[in-house]
Design an enzyme around this catalytic site. Structure first.
Site, PDB file in Angstrom:
ATOM      1  N   HIS A  74      52.352  16.586 -13.078  1.00 55.10           N
ATOM      2  CA  HIS A  74      51.647  18.065 -12.712  1.00 55.10           C
ATOM      3  C   HIS A  74      52.490  18.800 -11.814  1.00 55.10           C
ATOM      4  CE1 HIS A  74      49.651  16.323  -8.819  1.00 55.10           C
ATOM      5  NE2 HIS A  74      49.710  17.603  -8.689  1.00 55.10           N
ATOM      6  N   ASP A 122      50.035  10.587 -14.984  1.00 54.12           N
ATOM      7  CA  ASP A 122      50.496  11.816 -14.172  1.00 54.12           C
ATOM      8  C   ASP A 122      51.800  11.344 -13.505  1.00 54.12           C
ATOM      9  OD1 ASP A 122      50.845  14.134 -12.693  1.00 54.12           O
ATOM     10  OD2 ASP A 122      49.024  14.014 -11.673  1.00 54.12           O
ATOM     11  N   GLY A 214      49.818  19.941  -1.937  1.00 55.16           N
ATOM     12  CA  GLY A 214      51.246  19.770  -1.224  1.00 55.16           C
ATOM     13  C   GLY A 214      51.665  18.395  -1.261  1.00 55.16           C
ATOM     14  N   SER A 216      50.934  16.401  -3.501  1.00 51.30           N
ATOM     15  CA  SER A 216      51.012  15.833  -4.962  1.00 51.30           C
ATOM     16  C   SER A 216      52.409  15.206  -5.211  1.00 51.30           C
ATOM     17  CB  SER A 216      50.797  17.127  -5.950  1.00 51.30           C
ATOM     18  OG  SER A 216      49.504  17.424  -5.640  1.00 51.30           O
ATOM     19  N   GLY A 217      52.433  14.083  -5.920  1.00 50.47           N
ATOM     20  CA  GLY A 217      53.650  13.395  -6.268  1.00 50.47           C
ATOM     21  C   GLY A 217      54.108  12.654  -5.256  1.00 50.47           C
TER      22      GLY A 217
END
Length: 269
Positions: A74, A122, A214, A216-217
């Site tokens: 995402h 994801d 922020g 994320s990942g």
């Protein structure tokens, strides 16, 4: 820069050096979150997107090989231009440890669907234009064994530059937080995440401690019995209400469920 959404293998990972930071992270304190000891998570990267003539932090990522970064699907939008900053700690100053790499190729997991986040998968892999120089501030993390599932309460750490709290400020310095694992049988209860959480995901934290926008990942780093750190999760989503809602732990893509795919991509791209 190619952005690939390919169809669906083993790769050789660094035999030594993965998951062993030269600067040891501070893992003694159990608090809601704190500034990380600089460069103690040397696999943590800042994924930055180009707006106009400047790049801005958009997501975290994890160095898993000399030219490979793991992040969330995402975080990737077709048409956007990205770069990766390694060896970063304080984004407000030039510390001399930073290394900037362009992204040569992006491979998003074929089952990822931005319109159906709860479907899972994801995950995305970024191939860098050239390998970073591996030293005290930049180094790869280990990957967990295929199918490995952590026990309830296992201590793992989230790191990133995400909001300090819901709608709060983005910190300039890398933060870390202890997030104990919440096993799937608990996290999937109807008064927790219910059916939203799949077995290919891992829950950690909840209530007072969580990921936020922020983060994320970025990695969920967990230390094995041999002392090495592995990336067991890729930060995927939190509650849409507040980042730290009770019984809504941070949800990660479970890395160990995708080892075959990761290995195959790293081998063939």
């Amino acid at each position: 820069m190619d952005v690939l959404f390919p169809a669906h293998g083993c790769v050789v990972f660094p035999a030594h050096g993965c998951g062993v930071p030269e600067v040891q992270p501070n893992i003694n304190r159990v608090v809601n979150g704190e500034e990380a000891r600089p460069h103690s998570w040397p696999w943590q990267v800042s994924l930055q997107v180009k707006h106009g003539s400047r790049f801005h932090h958009t997501c975290g990522g994890t160095l898993i090989g000399p030219r490979w970064v793991l992040t969330a699907g995402h975080c990737i939008w077709p048409g956007d231009v990205y770069r990766v900053v390694l060896g970063e700690h304080d984004m407000s100053v030039h510390e001399g440890s930073e290394q900037i790499r362009d992204v040569l190729r992006i491979i998003v997991h074929p089952d990822w669907d931005i319109d159906f986040v709860a479907r899972g998968s994801d995950m995305a892999l970024l191939k860098l234009d050239k390998s970073p120089v591996l030293h005290w501030s930049v180094g790869p993390v280990c990957l967990p064994g295929a199918g490995e599932v952590l026990s309830h309460g296992a201590p793992c750490f989230l790191s990133g530059w995400g909001n300090l709290y819901t709608h709060g400020p983005m910190p300039e310095r890398l933060q870390q937080a202890l997030l104990p694992v919440v096993e799937h049988s608990v996290c999937s209860r109807s008064d927790w995440w219910g059916g939203t959480v799949k077995t290919t995901m891992i829950c950690a934290g909840g209530d007072a401690v969580s990921g936020c926008n922020g983060d994320s990942g970025g990695p969920l780093s967990c230390q094995g019995a041999d002392g090495r750190w592995s990336v067991h999760g890729v930060t995927s989503f939190v509650s849409s209400l507040v980042c730290n809602e009770a019984r809504k732990p941070t949800v990660f893509t479970r890395t160990s469920a995708f080892i075959d795919w990761i290995s195959d991509i790293m081998l063939h791209y």
